[in-house]
Write a protein that holds these residues in place. Sequence first.
Motif, PDB file in Angstrom:
ATOM      1  N   UNK A  84      17.373   6.228   8.723  1.00 60.86           N
ATOM      2  CA  UNK A  84      17.369   7.031   7.501  1.00 60.86           C
ATOM      3  C   UNK A  84      17.307   6.184   6.237  1.00 60.86           C
ATOM      4  N   UNK A  85      18.100   5.118   6.189  1.00 60.55           N
ATOM      5  CA  UNK A  85      18.122   4.271   4.989  1.00 60.55           C
ATOM      6  C   UNK A  85      16.757   3.659   4.742  1.00 60.55           C
ATOM      7  N   UNK A  86      16.127   3.157   5.789  1.00 59.17           N
ATOM      8  CA  UNK A  86      14.782   2.586   5.640  1.00 59.17           C
ATOM      9  C   UNK A  86      13.780   3.648   5.211  1.00 59.17           C
ATOM     10  N   UNK A  87      13.908   4.848   5.754  1.00 62.95           N
ATOM     11  CA  UNK A  87      12.999   5.934   5.385  1.00 62.95           C
ATOM     12  C   UNK A  87      13.084   6.206   3.889  1.00 62.95           C
ATOM     13  N   UNK A  88      14.291   6.307   3.377  1.00 59.52           N
ATOM     14  CA  UNK A  88      14.474   6.594   1.946  1.00 59.52           C
ATOM     15  C   UNK A  88      13.983   5.429   1.099  1.00 59.52           C
ATOM     16  N   UNK A  89      14.267   4.199   1.509  1.00 61.38           N
ATOM     17  CA  UNK A  89      13.828   3.030   0.735  1.00 61.38           C
ATOM     18  C   UNK A  89      12.309   2.969   0.625  1.00 61.38           C
ATOM     19  N   UNK A  90      11.608   3.170   1.737  1.00 59.12           N
ATOM     20  CA  UNK A  90      10.152   3.126   1.701  1.00 59.12           C
ATOM     21  C   UNK A  90       9.576   4.307   0.924  1.00 59.12           C
ATOM     22  N   UNK A  91      10.198   5.454   1.043  1.00 55.79           N
ATOM     23  CA  UNK A  91       9.732   6.624   0.302  1.00 55.79           C
ATOM     24  C   UNK A  91       9.901   6.401  -1.201  1.00 55.79           C
ATOM     25  N   UNK A 113       0.842  -1.192   0.000  1.00 55.66           N
ATOM     26  CA  UNK A 113       0.000   0.000   0.000  1.00 55.66           C
ATOM     27  C   UNK A 113       0.884   1.252   0.000  1.00 55.66           C
ATOM     28  N   UNK A 114       0.899   2.012  -1.110  1.00 57.34           N
ATOM     29  CA  UNK A 114       1.793   3.163  -1.220  1.00 57.34           C
ATOM     30  C   UNK A 114       1.622   4.211  -0.119  1.00 57.34           C
ATOM     31  N   UNK A 115       0.404   4.467   0.310  1.00 59.35           N
ATOM     32  CA  UNK A 115       0.195   5.453   1.378  1.00 59.35           C
ATOM     33  C   UNK A 115       0.854   4.961   2.668  1.00 59.35           C
ATOM     34  N   UNK A 116       0.744   3.679   2.950  1.00 61.03           N
ATOM     35  CA  UNK A 116       1.388   3.106   4.136  1.00 61.03           C
ATOM     36  C   UNK A 116       2.904   3.151   3.996  1.00 61.03           C
ATOM     37  N   UNK A 117       3.403   2.915   2.790  1.00 58.37           N
ATOM     38  CA  UNK A 117       4.845   2.994   2.560  1.00 58.37           C
ATOM     39  C   UNK A 117       5.350   4.406   2.835  1.00 58.37           C
ATOM     40  N   UNK A 118       4.604   5.401   2.355  1.00 60.97           N
ATOM     41  CA  UNK A 118       4.982   6.794   2.593  1.00 60.97           C
ATOM     42  C   UNK A 118       4.949   7.127   4.078  1.00 60.97           C
ATOM     43  N   UNK A 119       3.866   6.763   4.741  1.00 60.45           N
ATOM     44  CA  UNK A 119       3.727   7.079   6.166  1.00 60.45           C
ATOM     45  C   UNK A 119       4.783   6.359   7.000  1.00 60.45           C
ATOM     46  N   UNK A 120       5.121   5.127   6.620  1.00 58.93           N
ATOM     47  CA  UNK A 120       6.178   4.405   7.322  1.00 58.93           C
ATOM     48  C   UNK A 120       7.516   5.112   7.117  1.00 58.93           C
ATOM     49  N   UNK A 121       7.764   5.568   5.892  1.00 59.44           N
ATOM     50  CA  UNK A 121       8.993   6.311   5.610  1.00 59.44           C
ATOM     51  C   UNK A 121       9.080   7.564   6.474  1.00 59.44           C
ATOM     52  N   UNK A 122       7.993   8.296   6.558  1.00 55.63           N
ATOM     53  CA  UNK A 122       7.989   9.514   7.372  1.00 55.63           C
ATOM     54  C   UNK A 122       8.201   9.184   8.849  1.00 55.63           C
ATOM     55  N   UNK A 123       7.598   8.086   9.304  1.00 52.72           N
ATOM     56  CA  UNK A 123       7.796   7.676  10.701  1.00 52.72           C
ATOM     57  C   UNK A 123       9.260   7.333  10.949  1.00 52.72           C
ATOM     58  N   UNK A 124       9.859   6.544  10.042  1.00 54.53           N
ATOM     59  CA  UNK A 124      11.275   6.199  10.188  1.00 54.53           C
ATOM     60  C   UNK A 124      12.146   7.454  10.135  1.00 54.53           C
ATOM     61  N   UNK A 125      11.806   8.381   9.258  1.00 55.58           N
ATOM     62  CA  UNK A 125      12.575   9.604   9.115  1.00 55.58           C
ATOM     63  C   UNK A 125      12.559  10.472  10.356  1.00 55.58           C
ATOM     64  N   UNK A 126      11.530  10.325  11.172  1.00 55.57           N
ATOM     65  CA  UNK A 126      11.430  11.117  12.395  1.00 55.57           C
ATOM     66  C   UNK A 126      11.978  10.387  13.625  1.00 55.57           C
TER      67      UNK A 126
END
Length: 120
Positions: free
Chosen positions: A78-85, A59-72
């Motif tokens: 950071x690496x996971x945030x960028x990969x999911x984004x 689910x792309x929206x979940x991937x984005x939100x997970x990336x933002x969560x990891x980024x914070x």
Amino acid sequence: MHVAIVLSLLALCVALCGCGQALSQPPTSAQIESVGILAYQAKKQSAVEQLEVWANKGLPVAQRELALAYGHLDAEHNTLAVQWLQKAAQAGDAQAQFELAQAWHDGKWGLSAEIGRAHV
């Protein structure tokens, strides 16, 4: 006071989303984004875990939100945030595309500031 009310409502949403997992319908974007707020603003581990489940289902929206969560969270994520984004952006999520371009522009989440890569 208002923050406590909002967090309580979001917690209720997460609880309701968890109860509905047995149903075959995927969560709505609004449900995913509500869980995302709990993940990266309230730092709720259960919300991060729910986003991981949804993101792994593609689910792309979940991937984005997970990336933002990891980024914070911290620099270790950071690496996971960028990969999911990147996954969400490649799947066509416009907000993920914007966030990724902004990350390249600003040089955040371990990316070097490269204006040329800051376009989608």
